[in-house]
Design a protein around this motif. Structure first.
Motif, PDB file in Angstrom:
ATOM      1  N   ASN A 491       0.963  -1.222  -0.063  1.00  0.00           N
ATOM      2  CA  ASN A 491       0.101  -0.092   0.058  1.00  0.00           C
ATOM      3  C   ASN A 491       0.803   1.089   0.070  1.00  0.00           C
ATOM      4  O   ASN A 491       0.521   2.057  -0.735  1.00  0.00           O
ATOM      5  N   TYR A 495       0.479   3.852  -2.996  1.00  0.00           N
ATOM      6  CA  TYR A 495      -0.204   5.258  -2.921  1.00  0.00           C
ATOM      7  C   TYR A 495       0.875   6.187  -2.698  1.00  0.00           C
ATOM      8  O   TYR A 495       0.560   7.406  -2.871  1.00  0.00           O
ATOM      9  N   ASP A 520       5.295   6.115   5.175  1.00  0.00           N
ATOM     10  CA  ASP A 520       5.621   6.748   3.594  1.00  0.00           C
ATOM     11  C   ASP A 520       5.443   8.504   3.637  1.00  0.00           C
ATOM     12  O   ASP A 520       4.886   9.061   4.694  1.00  0.00           O
ATOM     13  N   SER A 545      -8.206   3.751  -6.069  1.00  0.00           N
ATOM     14  CA  SER A 545      -7.762   2.502  -5.655  1.00  0.00           C
ATOM     15  C   SER A 545      -8.185   1.256  -6.607  1.00  0.00           C
ATOM     16  O   SER A 545      -7.276   0.621  -6.961  1.00  0.00           O
ATOM     17  N   THR A 551      -8.560  -3.911  -3.998  1.00  0.00           N
ATOM     18  CA  THR A 551      -9.763  -4.533  -3.764  1.00  0.00           C
ATOM     19  C   THR A 551     -10.276  -3.944  -2.575  1.00  0.00           C
ATOM     20  O   THR A 551     -11.519  -4.376  -2.494  1.00  0.00           O
ATOM     21  N   LEU A 555      -6.349  -3.709   4.051  1.00  0.00           N
ATOM     22  CA  LEU A 555      -6.471  -3.515   5.482  1.00  0.00           C
ATOM     23  C   LEU A 555      -7.069  -4.433   6.317  1.00  0.00           C
ATOM     24  O   LEU A 555      -6.830  -4.600   7.471  1.00  0.00           O
TER      25      LEU A 555
HETATM   26  P1  ADP Z   1      -6.876  -1.195  -1.304  1.00  0.00           P
HETATM   27  O1  ADP Z   1      -6.755  -2.702  -2.022  1.00  0.00           O
HETATM   28  O2  ADP Z   1      -7.896  -0.542  -1.957  1.00  0.00           O
HETATM   29  O3  ADP Z   1      -5.508  -0.699  -1.278  1.00  0.00           O
HETATM   30  P2  ADP Z   1      -6.817  -1.405   1.625  1.00  0.00           P
HETATM   31  O4  ADP Z   1      -7.601  -1.888   2.503  1.00  0.00           O
HETATM   32  O5  ADP Z   1      -5.420  -1.877   1.222  1.00  0.00           O
HETATM   33  O6  ADP Z   1      -7.484  -1.594   0.123  1.00  0.00           O
HETATM   34  O7  ADP Z   1      -6.772  -0.057   1.591  1.00  0.00           O
HETATM   35  C1  ADP Z   1      -7.764   0.630   2.004  1.00  0.00           C
HETATM   36  C2  ADP Z   1      -7.684   1.962   1.478  1.00  0.00           C
HETATM   37  O8  ADP Z   1      -6.879   2.725   2.402  1.00  0.00           O
HETATM   38  C3  ADP Z   1      -7.174   2.316   0.120  1.00  0.00           C
HETATM   39  O9  ADP Z   1      -8.237   2.512  -0.855  1.00  0.00           O
HETATM   40  C4  ADP Z   1      -6.566   3.721   0.174  1.00  0.00           C
HETATM   41  O10 ADP Z   1      -7.625   4.614  -0.203  1.00  0.00           O
HETATM   42  C5  ADP Z   1      -6.122   3.714   1.600  1.00  0.00           C
HETATM   43  N1  ADP Z   1      -4.846   3.716   1.709  1.00  0.00           N
HETATM   44  C6  ADP Z   1      -4.105   2.370   2.327  1.00  0.00           C
HETATM   45  N2  ADP Z   1      -2.868   2.717   2.551  1.00  0.00           N
HETATM   46  C7  ADP Z   1      -2.463   4.002   2.184  1.00  0.00           C
HETATM   47  C8  ADP Z   1      -1.250   4.680   2.175  1.00  0.00           C
HETATM   48  N3  ADP Z   1       0.041   4.153   2.560  1.00  0.00           N
HETATM   49  N4  ADP Z   1      -1.265   5.979   1.703  1.00  0.00           N
HETATM   50  C9  ADP Z   1      -2.457   6.437   1.228  1.00  0.00           C
HETATM   51  N5  ADP Z   1      -3.674   5.762   1.164  1.00  0.00           N
HETATM   52  C10 ADP Z   1      -3.852   4.526   1.889  1.00  0.00           C
END
Ligand code: ADP
Length: 607
Positions: A491, A495, A520, A545, A551, A555
């Motif tokens: 992630n 991102y 990050d 995303s 997906t 998280l």
């Molecule tokens: P995805 O598969 O969409 O990444 P996650 O559950 O891993 O789903 O993450 C959920 C959401 O959290 C992401 O859609 C994104 O918007 C946000 N996100 C996760 N990690 C980061 C990050 N390091 N920086 C910014 N936004 C993040």
């Protein structure tokens, strides 16, 4: 009890005394009457003899001179008998009197009206008692009619009564003193008798007091075969029955209590007035109370409108419903209520089940199905549409066909990623995912993660910093640990814009826990999204995303895995921009879950 005991004895004693006193008084009276009567009879007999004697003496005197001799005869007889002797002719005139000289006789008033004289003239003899004005004393008169010559002459004797009165008062004194002695003796005897009569009763009262005072095993002593003995035996029988009854009631009560406490639902019984007369421990939890509500009214423990939902208007039918219970500290609970009226006492048995979690789960499931269908719909539609377009002739156009097939390939990758994540998540949520917890080298695991993400890092020219000490060992499931790091580091790379920086570091926390931080310098995540970020399909920017092949489940999977290994997970903002995801793991196997959390449930990186 004591007053009753004294009361019975005293009452008996008083009854005895009253009976004895009455018996003695009437006995004394009868004795006195009898003796006085007997004495008077003796006096009468002796007076009659004296009168006959005087008659004989008078008859010795020739009738012709008798009239002149009455005064001397009266005087002589009076001297001999030491009594007043009076001769009275038929006309009532005194013709001779031992107490009056012959010269005075003419002055004596006529005696015909005297009761004894009247009786004698009509019945031969007569008596009378009166106070004599002549001798100034009480006298007993006896008159007798004698036939002397041609005449009927009344001879009368007057006997002073003072000796008889003395005799009677002496007799009375004697009777009274003997009655007094007898009374004292009788009183003493009646006291003893009443004491003896109530002794077994008193013993019984004492023993009963001991039993009612708590010594329930003790029984009454049967010391006699009389009514009291019978009473004690009956009392003992009643006590035995009572003991058996109490034992069975206690058994029933214990069983009921065990059953009630064994029920996970809240159960309480209300009486006809709405007072709680019984409640199990689950009631406290279901209604979020601080203590048992027994013997309080529902209105005392719940707001009025909530009580109305809990207690239906009286009916003899079973009521079922659900209420939203507002909690004092905020929030609410969903309670399923079943109210069963009890016919005998117009009370109510209320069963309460906390269905908050079930409701939440149902809602979560509905949301999940809706979100999953929504997520799957887009790639499936694209695949279908592209395939349709190809079949409709696009296959002939080479370039277009390639574009469409590439799109099908991308969407199928996305679908496979989505299905893979969904399967992981459902395995985790169903509990069928078994962790193999062991001591793992964090450095090695991160090394494998870096390998997997190397291409992505390089394509974005990310500056990657690994600060994990190579000797660090944690107690974790190796593949779960790897997946957590892959998702979080992935992630961070995903991102963070090109040329950004991603840093993985670690911090030792109090209590032998370690906190991994993946930081990050990307755009970061606004604060309002933090609480929901670990929910399934939650995305800060859904379009972006998806574009990046996300997906929205990564998280959620991380949270499940970390918590399955007893750790915590969270997110901090980084200044001026970027974010820092963190999670904790134990350094060895003996740590307790949550030992590293602060009061608010987040981890303090400065601790
Ligand atoms: P995805 O598969 O969409 O990444 P996650 O559950 O891993 O789903 O993450 C959920 C959401 O959290 C992401 O859609 C994104 O918007 C946000 N996100 C996760 N990690 C980061 C990050 N390091 N920086 C910014 N936004 C993040």
């Amino acid at each position: 009890m004591a007053s009753l005991k004294i009361g019975i004895q005293l009452k008996l004693f008083v009854y005895f005394l009253v009976i004895i006193s009455m018996t003695m008084a009437s006995g004394g009276f009868i004795i006195e009457e009898f003796l006085v009567h007997w004495r008077m009879e003796n006096i009468q007999i002796s007076l009659l003899r004296h009168l006959r004697f005087i008659e004989l003496m008078a008859k010795e005197i020739p009738p012709s001179v008798l009239h002149e001799h009455y005064p001397q005869l009266a005087k002589r007889m009076g001297d001999v008998l030491d009594m007043r002797v009076t001769f009275i002719d038929e006309g009532g005139w005194v013709v001779g009197d031992s107490a009056v000289s012959s010269s005075q006789l003419s002055t004596v008033e006529n005696h015909k009206s005297r009761p004894e004289v009247q009786q004698a003239l009509s019945h031969e003899a007569g008596t009378s008692t009166r106070h004599s004005s002549t001798t100034s004393e009480d006298l007993y008169y006896m008159a007798y009619v004698a036939r002397l010559g041609e005449d009927r002459v009344v001879i009368r004797l007057a006997r002073p009564l003072h000796d008889l009165q003395n005799e009677i008062s002496q007799l009375r004194m004697l009777i009274l003193s003997s009655l007094l002695v007898a009374f004292v003796l009788a009183a003493f005897m009646s006291g003893m008798a009443s004491r003896m009569a109530t002794r077994s009763l008193r013993t019984m009262v004492q023993q009963t007091a001991r039993i009612t005072g708590g010594d329930q095993r003790s029984r009454l002593e049967i010391s006699s075969q009389d009514e009291i003995g019978g009473l004690a035996a009956s009392f003992n029988t009643v006590l035995n029955h009572l003991e058996q009854l109490m034992a069975s009631v206690a058994l029933e009560r214990d069983r009921l209590k065990a059953v009630l406490e064994g029920i996970v639902d809240g159960v309480m019984a209300l009486d006809a007035y709405g007072r709680i007369i019984l409640a199990n421990h689950a009631v406290i939890q279901v209604l979020s109370l601080k203590m048992t509500p027994v013997s309080r009214f529902l209105e005392e423990i719940l707001p009025r409108d909530q009580v109305d939902g809990l207690v239906p208007p009286y009916s003899d039918k079973v009521y079922q419903g659900e209420i939203e219970l507002k909690l004092k500290g905020g929030g609410s609970k969903r309670i399923q209520v079943t109210a069963v009226p009890t016919q005998s006492d117009r009370g109510l048995i209320i069963l309460m089940r906390d269905v908050t979690e079930r409701h939440r789960m149902q809602q979560v499931q509905r949301d999940f199905i809706a979100s999953a269908s929504h997520e799957l719909r887009t790639p499936v539609s694209i695949v279908r549409l592209n395939a349709e377009t190809l079949l409709d002739g696009a296959l002939e156009e080479h370039e277009m066909a390639i574009t469409l097939v590439e799109a099908i390939f991308r969407q199928s990758l996305r679908l496979s990623q989505l299905i893979g994540d969904l399967l992981d998540l459902s395995r985790l949520e169903s509990g069928s995912h078994h962790l193999n917890l062991t001591m793992v080298s964090a450095f090695d695991v991160l090394g494998r993660v870096e390998e997997g993400l190397f291409n992505m890092m390089e394509s974005k020219n990310i500056c990657y910093i690994n600060q994990i000490p190579d000797e660090l060992m944690v107690f974790a499931d190796p593949s779960a640990f790897e997946q957590i790091l892959t998702n979080l580091v992935g992630n961070a790379i995903k991102y963070t814009p090109a040329d950004g920086q991603v840093e993985v570091k670690v911090k030792r926390l109090a209590g032998d826990w370690v906190c991994f931080m993946i930081q990050d310098n990307g755009p970061g995540i606004p604060e309002e999204h933090h609480p929901l970020l670990f929910n399934r399909f939650y995305r800060v920017d859904p379009g972006r995303s998806r574009e990046m092949g996300g997906t929205g489940l990564g998280l959620a999977i991380v949270k499940h895995l970390v918590e399955a290994m007893a750790g915590k997970v969270g997110l901090d903002a980084v200044e001026p921009h970027g974010c820092c995801f963190w999670f904790t793991l134990p350094l060895h196997s003996t740590l307790e879950k949550g030992a590293v959390s602060d009061d608010d449930g987040t981890h303090s990186h400065d601790s």
